[in-house]
Structure formats: C-alpha cells, structure tokens
Write a protein that holds these residues in place. Structure first.
Motif, PDB file in Angstrom:
ATOM      1  N   LEU A 191     -22.980  -6.704  37.395  1.00 53.11           N
ATOM      2  CA  LEU A 191     -22.781  -6.270  36.016  1.00 53.11           C
ATOM      3  C   LEU A 191     -22.591  -4.759  35.947  1.00 53.11           C
ATOM      4  O   LEU A 191     -21.679  -4.253  35.274  1.00 53.11           O
ATOM      5  N   TRP A 192     -23.433  -4.021  36.666  1.00 56.74           N
ATOM      6  CA  TRP A 192     -23.359  -2.559  36.597  1.00 56.74           C
ATOM      7  C   TRP A 192     -22.038  -2.055  37.162  1.00 56.74           C
ATOM      8  O   TRP A 192     -21.439  -1.109  36.648  1.00 56.74           O
ATOM      9  N   VAL A 193     -21.569  -2.703  38.243  1.00 57.18           N
ATOM     10  CA  VAL A 193     -20.294  -2.286  38.833  1.00 57.18           C
ATOM     11  C   VAL A 193     -19.155  -2.591  37.870  1.00 57.18           C
ATOM     12  O   VAL A 193     -18.242  -1.781  37.694  1.00 57.18           O
ATOM     13  N   ALA A 194     -19.228  -3.731  37.196  1.00 59.52           N
ATOM     14  CA  ALA A 194     -18.147  -4.088  36.278  1.00 59.52           C
ATOM     15  C   ALA A 194     -18.092  -3.139  35.091  1.00 59.52           C
ATOM     16  O   ALA A 194     -17.016  -2.777  34.621  1.00 59.52           O
ATOM     17  N   VAL A 195     -19.249  -2.717  34.582  1.00 61.14           N
ATOM     18  CA  VAL A 195     -19.244  -1.881  33.378  1.00 61.14           C
ATOM     19  C   VAL A 195     -19.198  -0.394  33.721  1.00 61.14           C
ATOM     20  O   VAL A 195     -18.505   0.374  33.067  1.00 61.14           O
ATOM     21  N   PHE A 196     -19.955   0.026  34.747  1.00 62.21           N
ATOM     22  CA  PHE A 196     -20.080   1.459  35.019  1.00 62.21           C
ATOM     23  C   PHE A 196     -19.529   1.879  36.376  1.00 62.21           C
ATOM     24  O   PHE A 196     -19.692   3.031  36.762  1.00 62.21           O
TER      25      PHE A 196
END
Lengths: 159, 153
Positions: A73-78
């Motif tokens: 999730l963090w890689v996809a958003v940030f």
C-alpha cells in the motif's frame, strides 16, 4: 511518475480548503474538517484495499495484512515502503515512516509541528479504510515528534 | 456461459444476482444461498490447512443433475458464485477461472467508483454489460454444440 506530485498537490489543496472554510468557526468546525479528511481517506482506502491485493493470494493472518499495508500500500501511494513496523502482539501496531512524503516538503525538524496533524488525517483514514475492507476494524491515530518522521498507531478493535 | 451470476457481500447478503432464464429466478436464488454454506466450509478448511498460500478460486462447489456451481472469494471476503449449465460440457476449469477474473476486475472497478457506497446493491451498467457478455455466450454456444452432434451422428 507525475502521479506522486499530482497527489501531493491535490492533498495540500484539500487540507487548505477544508481548513479555511470550516462548517462552523471554533474548535468544533476544525474537528469536523479533520473527520471529513479522514472520511475521504477511508473511502479511498476501501477502494485501494479492493484493487491492490487483487493478484496476491489470500492473507493468512493479521500480521500479513499489516505487512501488506507497510509494503504494497505504501509503495502504491507514496512510492516508498514504511520504515518500521512494531507490535505488542496484542492488537496494537506502530508504523513509523522516517520521511513521510506529505510532510517532507514542509520542514525538517520542529518547525510547523502544530500544523502537521491535519496533513496526516487523510492518511489515517486511508489505513483505516484498507484495514476495514480486508476485514479488520481498527482505530488509527497519527503522531509527529519531529517532521518529517511520523508514527501511525493502529489499534485493532476486538469485537 | 453462465446461467446465473451472483456477488455476495462479506455479511452474506447479495450485492448482485442475475440469472438468464428469468422465469425461474427463485430456484437460482435458492441454489446460490445454499452454496454459501459450501463456500464457508471451503474457506475455513483452507485456513486450517498448512498450505503456504491460499487460492482465491474455490473451484466446483457442488454439482446437481442440471447445474454446476462454482465459487470464488476475494481478499475482502466478497464471494462470487456462478451457476453453469451441466449440459455445456465444453467448459474447462481455466475458462471458469478467467470468467471469475473478469468478474473480480469489474467488481474492483465498481468499488473504485466514487459514486458507489460499499455495501449497496451494484447498479453499474458497465458491470451489467460484462455479466451479460458472460451469459450471452451460453445461448450462442448451445446451438453450435447440438449442430456438431447432429453432424457427427
């Protein structure tokens, strides 16, 4: 590549807009703005929670879901992974990001510490929404000790 | 190639259910409802098994004399149930898998629609047309099968 910049600008405008025109002046209106931001993050988190794990196989346990949050999730958003994940094995997780992209443009250190929380409301909602759609009811709060490091605390609600 | 397609929410109420011969709808509703038990059984069995990875596709849930019922569960515990005509023997496992994958993709698109509230009935026309395309194929395929048999005999 431009997605990250677009999201940052959109987010900054969202916070600015909700902060300058609260529904009622005084502390009540500001809390309302924070919960509107959190609500928006929640709905986005639900949609992401449906789309991102699509190709992965079913999660076996809670810790897997938290790891998914920190990595995918963090890689996809940030475009980066969460820097550390700690747990007390009793339903509380602390996710720490040492250079949170939404704060990194503002300052490095203690300046603007009071302004920081409103930039974290959307992300708290994002985490809560994704957890909700994956079957975990939780409460997410954020705290900033010094920009741009921030900690997200996830407390799993036991039903 | 399906006769009935249903999308069921985490709390086991239907988000979308559609069947092709519309006069006997209730029978399909009932079939989908009973298949939920089998789905739950499969999910809990997989949870206890020491297999490293759990699959989303559940496979054939149960066959009846006229129909076969297939299931698929997403990571958000939303279940897709598909009822297929038994006489359509040409359907292979990977065709069913690809139909479920299409369903999953369309469902994800519905979820990402900002006008859709999670938990509501699905009213998206795009989703409807995707399901129709899956079902129409059964009507176009069946006559070909019969014609083929007649030639062979």
């Amino acid at each position: 590549m431009a997605d990250a910049a677009l999201f940052e600008f959109l987010h900054t405008e969202m916070v600015a807009e909700l902060w300058t025109h609260p529904s009622d002046p005084g502390p009540g209106g500001q809390k309302m703005s924070l919960s509107v931001l959190e609500g928006m993050g929640f709905r986005v988190g639900q949609a992401l929670g449906e789309r991102l794990p699509q190709e992965t196989l079913a999660f076996r346990e809670e810790l897997d879901i938290l790891k998914f949050l920190c990595k995918d999730l963090w890689v996809a958003v940030f475009q980066k992974q969460m820097d550390s994940l700690r747990t007390n094995h009793q339903g509380t997780y602390v996710l720490q990001d040492d250079s949170f992209p939404l704060l990194i443009r503002m300052a490095s250190g203690l300046q603007y510490l009071e302004e920081a929380p409103k930039f974290l409301a959307f992300t708290c909602g994002l985490l809560r929404g994704t957890l909700c759609i994956l079957g975990i009811k939780s409460l997410v709060t954020a705290s900033v000790a010094s920009l741009p490091t921030c900690k997200f605390q996830v407390v799993i609600q036991k039903t | 190639m399906a006769v009935c397609v249903a999308v069921i929410a985490k709390e086991n109420y239907p988000l979308y259910i559609r069947s092709i011969p519309t006069e006997n709808e209730l029978k399909f509703h009932y079939m989908v409802h009973t298949s939920l038990d089998v789905v739950d059984e499969k999910i809990s069995a997989m949870g206890k098994a020491l297999v490293d990875q759990r699959e989303l596709y559940l496979g054939l849930l149960y066959p009846t004399e006229d129909y076969k019922v297939y299931g698929y569960v997403t990571n958000s515990k939303v279940k897709f149930v598909m009822v297929v005509d038994s006489s359509n023997t040409a359907l292979r496992d990977n065709e069913i898998r690809s139909m479920f994958r299409k369903l999953h993709n369309s469902y994800t698109d519905v979820m990402c629609n900002p006008f859709y509230n999670p938990g509501d009935r699905i009213q998206s026309r795009a989703f409807d047309s995707m399901v129709t395309s899956m079902m129409i194929q059964v009507l176009s395929r069946a006559p070909c099968c019969r014609a083929g048999e007649a030639l062979w005999a």
